[in-house]
Scaffold this active site. Structure first.
Site, PDB file in Angstrom:
ATOM      1  N   SER A 108       0.857  -1.189   0.000  1.00  0.00           N
ATOM      2  CA  SER A 108       0.000   0.000   0.000  1.00  0.00           C
ATOM      3  C   SER A 108       0.888   1.231   0.000  1.00  0.00           C
ATOM      4  O   SER A 108       2.089   1.143   0.220  1.00  0.00           O
ATOM      5  CB  SER A 108      -0.895   0.001   1.240  1.00  0.00           C
ATOM      6  OG  SER A 108      -0.114   0.254   2.402  1.00  0.00           O
ATOM      7  N   ILE A 139       6.988  -2.253   7.340  1.00  0.00           N
ATOM      8  CA  ILE A 139       6.928  -0.798   7.320  1.00  0.00           C
ATOM      9  C   ILE A 139       7.831  -0.282   6.198  1.00  0.00           C
ATOM     10  O   ILE A 139       9.017  -0.601   6.149  1.00  0.00           O
ATOM     11  CB  ILE A 139       7.350  -0.195   8.674  1.00  0.00           C
ATOM     12  CG1 ILE A 139       6.514  -0.793   9.829  1.00  0.00           C
ATOM     13  CG2 ILE A 139       7.250   1.324   8.630  1.00  0.00           C
ATOM     14  CD1 ILE A 139       5.028  -0.545   9.750  1.00  0.00           C
ATOM     15  N   LYS A 140       7.240   0.526   5.316  1.00  0.00           N
ATOM     16  CA  LYS A 140       7.979   1.075   4.181  1.00  0.00           C
ATOM     17  C   LYS A 140       8.737   2.333   4.603  1.00  0.00           C
ATOM     18  O   LYS A 140       8.159   3.233   5.203  1.00  0.00           O
ATOM     19  CB  LYS A 140       7.024   1.413   3.039  1.00  0.00           C
ATOM     20  CG  LYS A 140       6.397   0.199   2.398  1.00  0.00           C
ATOM     21  CD  LYS A 140       5.256   0.572   1.485  1.00  0.00           C
ATOM     22  CE  LYS A 140       5.697   0.625   0.059  1.00  0.00           C
ATOM     23  NZ  LYS A 140       4.545   0.781  -0.862  1.00  0.00           N
ATOM     24  N   VAL A 141      10.025   2.342   4.257  1.00  0.00           N
ATOM     25  CA  VAL A 141      10.903   3.468   4.575  1.00  0.00           C
ATOM     26  C   VAL A 141      11.582   3.897   3.277  1.00  0.00           C
ATOM     27  O   VAL A 141      12.090   3.054   2.540  1.00  0.00           O
ATOM     28  CB  VAL A 141      11.963   3.053   5.627  1.00  0.00           C
ATOM     29  CG1 VAL A 141      12.957   4.176   5.875  1.00  0.00           C
ATOM     30  CG2 VAL A 141      11.293   2.622   6.925  1.00  0.00           C
TER      31      VAL A 141
END
Length: 185
Positions: free
Chosen positions: A42, A137-139
């Site tokens: 997402s 978790i996207k970083v």
């Protein structure tokens, strides 16, 4: 067995790059997982289109507005609920694969792209709030994101690194990933 299952046997994980409430409520995400989809990703643009472009969220929006929530609080409440539901649908894939597959990703706030400490804090908060081992978790692969990647991986948080546009980015990401794994071990 579908072609997606065959790909999974060859070590390829097909992820669905979309999420919305109706996908969850209708059972369509479960059908995709049954067909062999191994993860979901997402981002804020996907959620913006889902929330603004459908009636899927109208009831929940109304309740949150009535509670006096801010725009940011409303967005986060809707998003976290969808991510938790998707993670629950994918949990059997995660369990069956021993944690190699079955993830759902959620991006830290894009406003933190140049803020290492803010990214770390937001990622930790999101991961803890979601309370699912199969959340990633996207970083972003920014200069500030690289130390955050290292710190988060070192702390046992699943990280999906985004916005890699060059070999230099890839090199920096690889090094941060390895340093994070060394800390974790």
């Amino acid at each position: 067995m579908t072609k997606l299952h065959e790909l999974a046997k060859l070590g390829q994980s097909i992820w669905y790059d979309n999420i919305r409430r109706s996908l969850l409520d209708s059972g369509d995400l479960q059908a995709l997982v049954t067909a062999g989809v191994r993860g979901v990703t997402s981002n804020p643009s996907i959620f913006e289109k889902a929330i603004a472009g459908s009636a899927d969220y109208d009831e929940a929006l109304g309740e949150l507005v009535t509670q006096g929530k801010s725009v940011e609080e409303i967005y986060e409440a809707l998003v976290l609920d969808d991510i938790q539901q998707a993670a629950d649908v994918l949990r059997p894939v995660y369990d069956e694969s021993g944690g190699a597959d079955g993830y759902v990703s959620l991006e830290v706030s894009p406003t933190l792209a140049d803020d290492t400490e803010g990214t770390i804090a937001d990622a930790r908060r999101l991961f803890a709030t979601l309370g699912r081992p199969n959340v990633m978790i996207k970083v972003p692969a920014t200069a500030a994101g690289m130390p955050a990647v290292e710190e988060l991986i070192g702390g046992g948080i699943n990280v999906n690194i985004t916005l890699m546009f060059s070999l230099d980015h890839y090199d920096a990401v690889t090094k941060a990933y390895i340093r994070g794994l060394e800390k974790l071990v």
